[in-house]
Design a protein around this motif. Sequence first.
Motif, PDB file in Angstrom:
ATOM      1  N   LEU A   1     -52.086  33.855  20.299  1.00  0.00           N
ATOM      2  CA  LEU A   1     -51.663  33.265  21.562  1.00  0.00           C
ATOM      3  C   LEU A   1     -50.312  32.613  21.284  1.00  0.00           C
ATOM      4  CD1 LEU A   1     -55.069  31.629  22.534  1.00  0.00           C
ATOM      5  CD2 LEU A   1     -54.159  33.807  23.317  1.00  0.00           C
ATOM      6  N   VAL A   2     -49.245  33.256  21.708  1.00  0.00           N
ATOM      7  CA  VAL A   2     -47.893  32.820  21.383  1.00  0.00           C
ATOM      8  C   VAL A   2     -47.689  31.375  21.828  1.00  0.00           C
ATOM      9  CG1 VAL A   2     -45.451  33.244  21.766  1.00  0.00           C
ATOM     10  CG2 VAL A   2     -47.014  35.173  21.530  1.00  0.00           C
ATOM     11  N   GLY A   3     -47.195  30.567  20.907  1.00  0.00           N
ATOM     12  CA  GLY A   3     -46.951  29.163  21.173  1.00  0.00           C
ATOM     13  C   GLY A   3     -48.155  28.280  20.901  1.00  0.00           C
ATOM     14  N   PHE A   4     -49.350  28.867  20.866  1.00  0.00           N
ATOM     15  CA  PHE A   4     -50.558  28.085  20.615  1.00  0.00           C
ATOM     16  C   PHE A   4     -51.044  28.280  19.186  1.00  0.00           C
ATOM     17  CE2 PHE A   4     -55.223  27.509  20.743  1.00  0.00           C
ATOM     18  CZ  PHE A   4     -55.250  26.171  21.101  1.00  0.00           C
ATOM     19  N   GLY A   5     -51.281  29.534  18.794  1.00  0.00           N
ATOM     20  CA  GLY A   5     -51.729  29.798  17.440  1.00  0.00           C
ATOM     21  C   GLY A   5     -52.400  31.145  17.294  1.00  0.00           C
ATOM     22  N   THR A   6     -52.934  31.382  16.107  1.00  0.00           N
ATOM     23  CA  THR A   6     -53.566  32.651  15.773  1.00  0.00           C
ATOM     24  C   THR A   6     -54.965  32.406  15.226  1.00  0.00           C
ATOM     25  OG1 THR A   6     -51.423  33.613  15.224  1.00  0.00           O
ATOM     26  CG2 THR A   6     -53.353  34.743  14.372  1.00  0.00           C
ATOM     27  N   PHE A   7     -55.930  33.110  15.791  1.00  0.00           N
ATOM     28  CA  PHE A   7     -57.284  33.122  15.270  1.00  0.00           C
ATOM     29  C   PHE A   7     -57.415  34.367  14.407  1.00  0.00           C
ATOM     30  CE2 PHE A   7     -57.522  30.840  19.255  1.00  0.00           C
ATOM     31  CZ  PHE A   7     -58.342  29.764  18.963  1.00  0.00           C
ATOM     32  N   TYR A   8     -57.992  34.229  13.208  1.00  0.00           N
ATOM     33  CA  TYR A   8     -58.145  35.384  12.328  1.00  0.00           C
ATOM     34  C   TYR A   8     -59.404  35.205  11.490  1.00  0.00           C
ATOM     35  CZ  TYR A   8     -56.126  32.361   8.729  1.00  0.00           C
ATOM     36  OH  TYR A   8     -55.880  31.319   7.859  1.00  0.00           O
TER      37      TYR A   8
ATOM     38  N   LYS B   1     -60.892  31.547  11.174  1.00  0.00           N
ATOM     39  CA  LYS B   1     -59.837  30.605  10.788  1.00  0.00           C
ATOM     40  C   LYS B   1     -58.852  30.493  11.946  1.00  0.00           C
ATOM     41  CE  LYS B   1     -60.891  30.658   6.250  1.00  0.00           C
ATOM     42  NZ  LYS B   1     -60.972  29.613   5.296  1.00  0.00           N
ATOM     43  N   PHE B   2     -58.095  29.408  11.956  1.00  0.00           N
ATOM     44  CA  PHE B   2     -57.089  29.199  12.996  1.00  0.00           C
ATOM     45  C   PHE B   2     -55.821  28.670  12.345  1.00  0.00           C
ATOM     46  CE2 PHE B   2     -54.922  26.364  16.019  1.00  0.00           C
ATOM     47  CZ  PHE B   2     -54.638  27.277  17.009  1.00  0.00           C
ATOM     48  N   ARG B   3     -54.697  29.265  12.720  1.00  0.00           N
ATOM     49  CA  ARG B   3     -53.385  28.815  12.249  1.00  0.00           C
ATOM     50  C   ARG B   3     -52.599  28.380  13.482  1.00  0.00           C
ATOM     51  NH1 ARG B   3     -51.557  33.396  10.117  1.00  0.00           N
ATOM     52  NH2 ARG B   3     -52.771  33.039   8.260  1.00  0.00           N
ATOM     53  N   ALA B   4     -52.245  27.105  13.549  1.00  0.00           N
ATOM     54  CA  ALA B   4     -51.545  26.564  14.713  1.00  0.00           C
ATOM     55  C   ALA B   4     -50.146  27.151  14.825  1.00  0.00           C
ATOM     56  CB  ALA B   4     -51.466  25.058  14.615  1.00  0.00           C
ATOM     57  N   GLY B   5     -49.726  27.402  16.062  1.00  0.00           N
ATOM     58  CA  GLY B   5     -48.382  27.903  16.333  1.00  0.00           C
ATOM     59  C   GLY B   5     -47.383  26.784  16.481  1.00  0.00           C
ATOM     60  N   LYS B   6     -46.123  27.145  16.595  1.00  0.00           N
ATOM     61  CA  LYS B   6     -45.050  26.162  16.679  1.00  0.00           C
ATOM     62  C   LYS B   6     -45.183  25.270  17.905  1.00  0.00           C
ATOM     63  CE  LYS B   6     -39.969  25.833  16.629  1.00  0.00           C
ATOM     64  NZ  LYS B   6     -40.048  24.428  16.820  1.00  0.00           N
ATOM     65  N   GLY B   7     -45.526  25.844  19.038  1.00  0.00           N
ATOM     66  CA  GLY B   7     -45.657  25.059  20.272  1.00  0.00           C
ATOM     67  C   GLY B   7     -46.726  23.986  20.147  1.00  0.00           C
ATOM     68  N   LEU B   8     -47.851  24.318  19.534  1.00  0.00           N
ATOM     69  CA  LEU B   8     -48.928  23.351  19.351  1.00  0.00           C
ATOM     70  C   LEU B   8     -48.524  22.281  18.355  1.00  0.00           C
ATOM     71  CD1 LEU B   8     -51.811  22.439  19.931  1.00  0.00           C
ATOM     72  CD2 LEU B   8     -52.598  24.036  18.179  1.00  0.00           C
ATOM     73  N   LYS B   9     -47.888  22.694  17.256  1.00  0.00           N
ATOM     74  CA  LYS B   9     -47.444  21.728  16.249  1.00  0.00           C
ATOM     75  C   LYS B   9     -46.432  20.751  16.849  1.00  0.00           C
ATOM     76  CE  LYS B   9     -48.055  24.715  12.234  1.00  0.00           C
ATOM     77  NZ  LYS B   9     -47.347  25.450  11.177  1.00  0.00           N
ATOM     78  N   ASP B  10     -45.511  21.264  17.650  1.00  0.00           N
ATOM     79  CA  ASP B  10     -44.489  20.396  18.262  1.00  0.00           C
ATOM     80  C   ASP B  10     -45.108  19.420  19.261  1.00  0.00           C
ATOM     81  OD1 ASP B  10     -42.583  21.661  16.738  1.00  0.00           O
ATOM     82  OD2 ASP B  10     -41.828  22.916  18.382  1.00  0.00           O
ATOM     83  N   ALA B  11     -46.173  19.847  19.944  1.00  0.00           N
ATOM     84  CA  ALA B  11     -46.831  18.984  20.924  1.00  0.00           C
ATOM     85  C   ALA B  11     -47.549  17.823  20.260  1.00  0.00           C
ATOM     86  CB  ALA B  11     -47.803  19.802  21.772  1.00  0.00           C
ATOM     87  N   LEU B  12     -47.943  18.005  19.009  1.00  0.00           N
ATOM     88  CA  LEU B  12     -48.655  16.950  18.308  1.00  0.00           C
ATOM     89  C   LEU B  12     -47.681  16.002  17.675  1.00  0.00           C
ATOM     90  CD1 LEU B  12     -51.462  19.027  16.592  1.00  0.00           C
ATOM     91  CD2 LEU B  12     -51.565  17.807  18.742  1.00  0.00           C
TER      92      LEU B  12
END
Length: 89
Positions: free
Chosen positions: A44-51, A78-89
């Motif tokens: 999910l672009v900007g949110f993160g990746t589930f794998y 597993k979940f890897r946070a995207g840039k948009g989520l990291k920036d929001a935190l």
Amino acid sequence: MKKSELIDAIAASADISKAAAGKALDGAIDALTAALSKGESVTLVGFGTFYVGERAERNGRNPKTGEMIKIPAARSPKFRAGKGLKDAL
């Protein structure tokens, strides 16, 4: 946040009924689960990746008896946070 609170937030944000928001959330979770069970990743672009992460078989120790045991190999989500989520935190 609980699932019911998330449904309320989705309904308010998208201006739809809570029933429709609940069905949409359940559909998204089902699609995510199906993709991960096939070994695919979901981005999910900007949110993160589930794998799916792979853990190899390893040795462990029973804490009660101290006996060595084999812990079997496993797959786990597993979940890897995207840039948009990291920036929001």
